[in-house]
Design a protein around this motif. Structure first.
Motif, PDB file in Angstrom:
ATOM      1  N   TYR A  28       0.836  -1.211   0.000  1.00  0.00           N
ATOM      2  CA  TYR A  28       0.000   0.000   0.000  1.00  0.00           C
ATOM      3  C   TYR A  28       0.863   1.250   0.000  1.00  0.00           C
ATOM      4  O   TYR A  28       1.882   1.323   0.679  1.00  0.00           O
ATOM      5  N   ASN A  29       0.401   2.246  -0.730  1.00  0.00           N
ATOM      6  CA  ASN A  29       1.146   3.489  -0.933  1.00  0.00           C
ATOM      7  C   ASN A  29       1.009   4.394   0.297  1.00  0.00           C
ATOM      8  O   ASN A  29      -0.104   4.787   0.663  1.00  0.00           O
ATOM      9  N   LEU A  30       2.149   4.734   0.890  1.00  0.00           N
ATOM     10  CA  LEU A  30       2.142   5.573   2.092  1.00  0.00           C
ATOM     11  C   LEU A  30       1.691   6.999   1.784  1.00  0.00           C
ATOM     12  O   LEU A  30       1.321   7.749   2.685  1.00  0.00           O
ATOM     13  N   LEU A  38      -4.864   1.922   5.759  1.00  0.00           N
ATOM     14  CA  LEU A  38      -4.843   0.460   5.890  1.00  0.00           C
ATOM     15  C   LEU A  38      -3.720   0.007   6.820  1.00  0.00           C
ATOM     16  O   LEU A  38      -3.814  -1.036   7.464  1.00  0.00           O
ATOM     17  N   TYR A  39      -2.642   0.806   6.882  1.00  0.00           N
ATOM     18  CA  TYR A  39      -1.549   0.439   7.777  1.00  0.00           C
ATOM     19  C   TYR A  39      -2.014   0.448   9.235  1.00  0.00           C
ATOM     20  O   TYR A  39      -1.576  -0.367  10.039  1.00  0.00           O
TER      21      TYR A  39
ATOM     22  N   VAL B  35       9.739  -1.896  -2.436  1.00  0.00           N
ATOM     23  CA  VAL B  35       8.907  -1.813  -1.236  1.00  0.00           C
ATOM     24  C   VAL B  35       9.072  -0.459  -0.541  1.00  0.00           C
ATOM     25  O   VAL B  35       8.100   0.129  -0.077  1.00  0.00           O
ATOM     26  N   CYS B  36      10.284   0.049  -0.491  1.00  0.00           N
ATOM     27  CA  CYS B  36      10.518   1.306   0.229  1.00  0.00           C
ATOM     28  C   CYS B  36      10.787   2.503  -0.694  1.00  0.00           C
ATOM     29  O   CYS B  36      10.740   3.645  -0.248  1.00  0.00           O
ATOM     30  N   GLY B  37      11.052   2.249  -1.969  1.00  0.00           N
ATOM     31  CA  GLY B  37      11.304   3.337  -2.910  1.00  0.00           C
ATOM     32  C   GLY B  37      10.124   4.300  -3.059  1.00  0.00           C
ATOM     33  O   GLY B  37      10.302   5.525  -2.952  1.00  0.00           O
ATOM     34  N   HIS B  74      -1.291  -3.476  -6.525  1.00  0.00           N
ATOM     35  CA  HIS B  74      -0.564  -2.425  -5.786  1.00  0.00           C
ATOM     36  C   HIS B  74       0.943  -2.577  -6.000  1.00  0.00           C
ATOM     37  O   HIS B  74       1.653  -1.594  -6.166  1.00  0.00           O
ATOM     38  N   ALA B  75       1.409  -3.828  -6.000  1.00  0.00           N
ATOM     39  CA  ALA B  75       2.844  -4.072  -6.205  1.00  0.00           C
ATOM     40  C   ALA B  75       3.254  -3.605  -7.600  1.00  0.00           C
ATOM     41  O   ALA B  75       4.317  -2.998  -7.783  1.00  0.00           O
TER      42      ALA B  75
END
Lengths: 186, 429
Positions: A28-30, A38-39, B35-37, B74-75
């Motif tokens: 999920y996009n922060l 959702l987090y 994942v963190c980019g 999403h990925a």
């Protein structure tokens, strides 16, 4: 100087980042407000259920379907936040409504992420609080005096001063701190 | 000063630093992945503005590797965010998924592509960035906020860590590998035994290891809470790095009078194949003591255990045998995958050996090392028990919350695959 009050959610030692936010949810996009929520919903959903909400356990941190927890102070033991560098972990706790985490010790990257992102205050306490505090007890933190009061048992516990990072915590994160000190020039 | 202190001092523009000091240092390479980019890019844009430029496009490596072979929308969207950002910023080093430049697991790709250089500083949005310490540099994992700060400024604050020194005397006995050494160390000092500290490895036992074995050692420094793992560069390091980059570099080492927070000596001949039991890499026991553990899956892969030498070791054990439990092999990178069709043991390629033994080979990525989306190759279901060459065995780490993961070397995992139970490789060969 301020007082922070909330209900305690108690966990054990070595709460790793996969327990704080299981990896399958990291998609999920922060930056998307709806996805970020959702987090909160999945915060601490990887904690083995018998260890979730000690001493009795079997208590989900967030009620199914909600994205806010009724517990705003998380109490842990040693090595809290060990494992991955995923910043989704402190974000998940913040999105669930956590204001303070108090642990006997932290893993380095998790602690740093909590401080530099300004998500909540990560306090250390030399006392092993999971032996002392029960989930659902009312806690009060005096940030000026570095003191934790258990309002349910009337006991007090000293918190370790934040030390070097207190200026970043006070500023609300590393960017706010850097702006204050004109450090964002190249 | 210790090696770690020297590198930090040099990058802080200081003659010396002391453990415990907070200093601002220059960053030589910043690595991020899928994942963190996206989160890092979001913070970078929020803080530096929509038109901001990264501090140096040649110092940013974007290596998607976590969720590549999945239908998760999403990925897939996250991969698109990396693609758009690399295009906008004209980043030359995006190893994009589904492209001819795709590499696979970032820590192994960094080494293959010449980003791991002695004396330098490398920060990455992944806790196993400490792997690169094998090349005599300061390398550590950070979160999105710190990575965004580096993206905009090329600088970051670090608290200078004390250094714990681990000396390995003598060459390792047959069937005992770097994975057994690091599991033993973590078992001895605990999952927080090196918190806020550097772990420096030295001794003739370390110098005898090839670069991939050294990477395995440094990779798991984080599993003891270490800020970084590090091994001073020697002629093997220099040869490896020079074959992959034209950049000039120095090869600093700890001073003879450096102050260490502690020194632990191991005699290589005392070591044996070990396994970390659920649910902590510090929960270590001799492989021979776990003969009763029946396995539903054997997993050979990841930054820790999916490098070419790891797969060669596993293939040597599996050659001619048949696995008695589901066995999956995930090469760390495309180069490793490619080598499986070239490298041979007694006239058969590694690929052929794995297939003939009944193992299934998946495409290079992090795959089930960290569970991932439900359609991830090798992900654990229900209450399955897995023996894995990966680095973590936390509750639910490889998928199902009810699954259990044991950690071991590629030799031990391959030997166990042949028996369907945890097996010391010395008892098979």
């Amino acid at each position: 100087m301020s007082l922070i009050r909330g209900k305690a959610f108690v966990l054990g030692n070595d709460v790793d980042t996969d327990q704080i936010i299981p990896a399958q949810h990291l998609v999920y996009n922060l930056d998307d407000p709806q996805e970020r929520k959702l987090y909160g919903q999945f915060a601490l959903s990887g904690v083995p259920i018998h260890q979730s909400g000690l001493p009795n356990g079997n208590l989900p941190f967030v009620e199914p379907g909600n994205d806010l927890s009724c517990f705003s102070i998380v109490v842990g033991g040693r090595n809290f936040g060990c494992g991955s560098s995923r910043e989704h972990a402190p974000v998940a706790l913040q999105m669930a409504g956590v204001q303070v985490v108090i642990a006997e010790s932290y893993a380095r990257i998790f602690y740093r992420n909590a401080v530099d992102g300004g998500y909540f205050i990560p306090y250390e306490c030399r006392v092993s609080l999971p032996q002392e505090i029960r989930t659902n007890e009312d806690l009060e933190i005096d940030t000026g005096a570095n003191l934790l009061r258990d309002l349910s048992t009337k006991k007090e516990y000293p918190l370790s001063p934040l030390g070097d990072v207190s200026a970043i915590v006070a500023a609300g994160g590393i960017f706010e701190y850097a702006k204050k000190h004109n450090m964002l020039g190249r | 000063m210790t090696l770690t202190e020297k590198i930090i001092a040099e990058h802080a523009g200081r003659a010396s630093v002391r453990p415990g000091e907070n200093v601002w240092i220059r960053v030589d390479v910043l690595m991020t992945h899928d994942v963190c980019g996206p989160g890092t890019i979001g913070i970078f844009k929020n803080q530096f503005g929509p038109d901001a430029k990264v501090w140096d496009p040649f110092k940013v490596a974007v290596i998607p590797d976590h969720y590549i072979f999945t239908k998760d929308r999403h990925a897939m969207r996250n991969l698109e965010i990396l693609r758009a950002f690399a295009k906008e910023q004209k980043l030359p080093y995006l190893y994009d998924a589904n492209s001819p430049w795709y590499k696979g697991v970032c820590h192994v790709a960094l080494a293959e592509e010449g980003f791991t250089i002695p004396g330098q500083t490398l920060f990455g949005t992944d806790s196993h960035t400490c792997t690169a310490g094998a090349f005599g540099e300061f390398a550590t994992g950070i979160g999105n906020t710190d990575a965004a700060f580096i993206m905009g400024t090329g600088r970051i604050w670090v608290k200078v860590p004390e250094t714990l020194r681990f000396i390995l005397e003598g060459a390792l006995p047959e069937f005992v590998t770097a994975k057994d050494v690091i599991l033993r160390i973590i078992g001895d000092i605990g999952a927080d035994g090196a918190t806020y500290r550097a772990m420096e490895f030295e001794g003739d036992g370390i110098r005898a290891m090839d670069m991939e074995e050294r990477m395995t050692l440094c990779n798991m420094a984080i599993e003891a809470g270490g800020k970084n793992g590090i091994i001073a560069a020697d002629e093997k390091t220099v040869a490896f790095v020079k074959a992959r980059t034209d950049k000039a570099f120095t090869t600093p080492a700890s001073d003879p009078d450096a102050a260490f927070a502690g020194t632990v000596k191991y005699r290589a001949r005392d070591l044996e194949p070990v396994v970390a039991k659920p649910f902590s890499p510090a929960n270590v026991a001799p492989a021979r003591s776990l003969k009763d553990v029946k396995l539903d899956q054997c997993y050979i892969g990841s930054c820790t255990g999916g490098k070419l030498e790891d797969l060669k070791a596993a293939a040597a054990v599996l050659a001619g045998g048949q696995v008695r439990t589901r066995t999956v092999v995930v090469p760390a990178t495309v180069s490793v995958e490619h080598a499986l069709s070239i490298e041979q043991i007694r006239g058969r390629t590694l690929k052929r050996i794995f297939e003939d033994a009944g193992a299934k080979i998946g495409p290079p990525s992090c795959a089930a090392c960290l569970g991932g989306p439900p359609d991830t190759f090798g992900r654990l279901n229900g209450s399955e028990v897995c023996l894995s060459t990966t680095n973590r065995n936390f509750p639910g780490r490889m998928g199902s919350p009810d699954s259990q993961t044991y950690l071991a070397s590629p030799l031990t995992v391959a030997a166990s695959a042949l028996k369907g139970r945890i097996t010391d490789p010395r008892d098979v060969l």
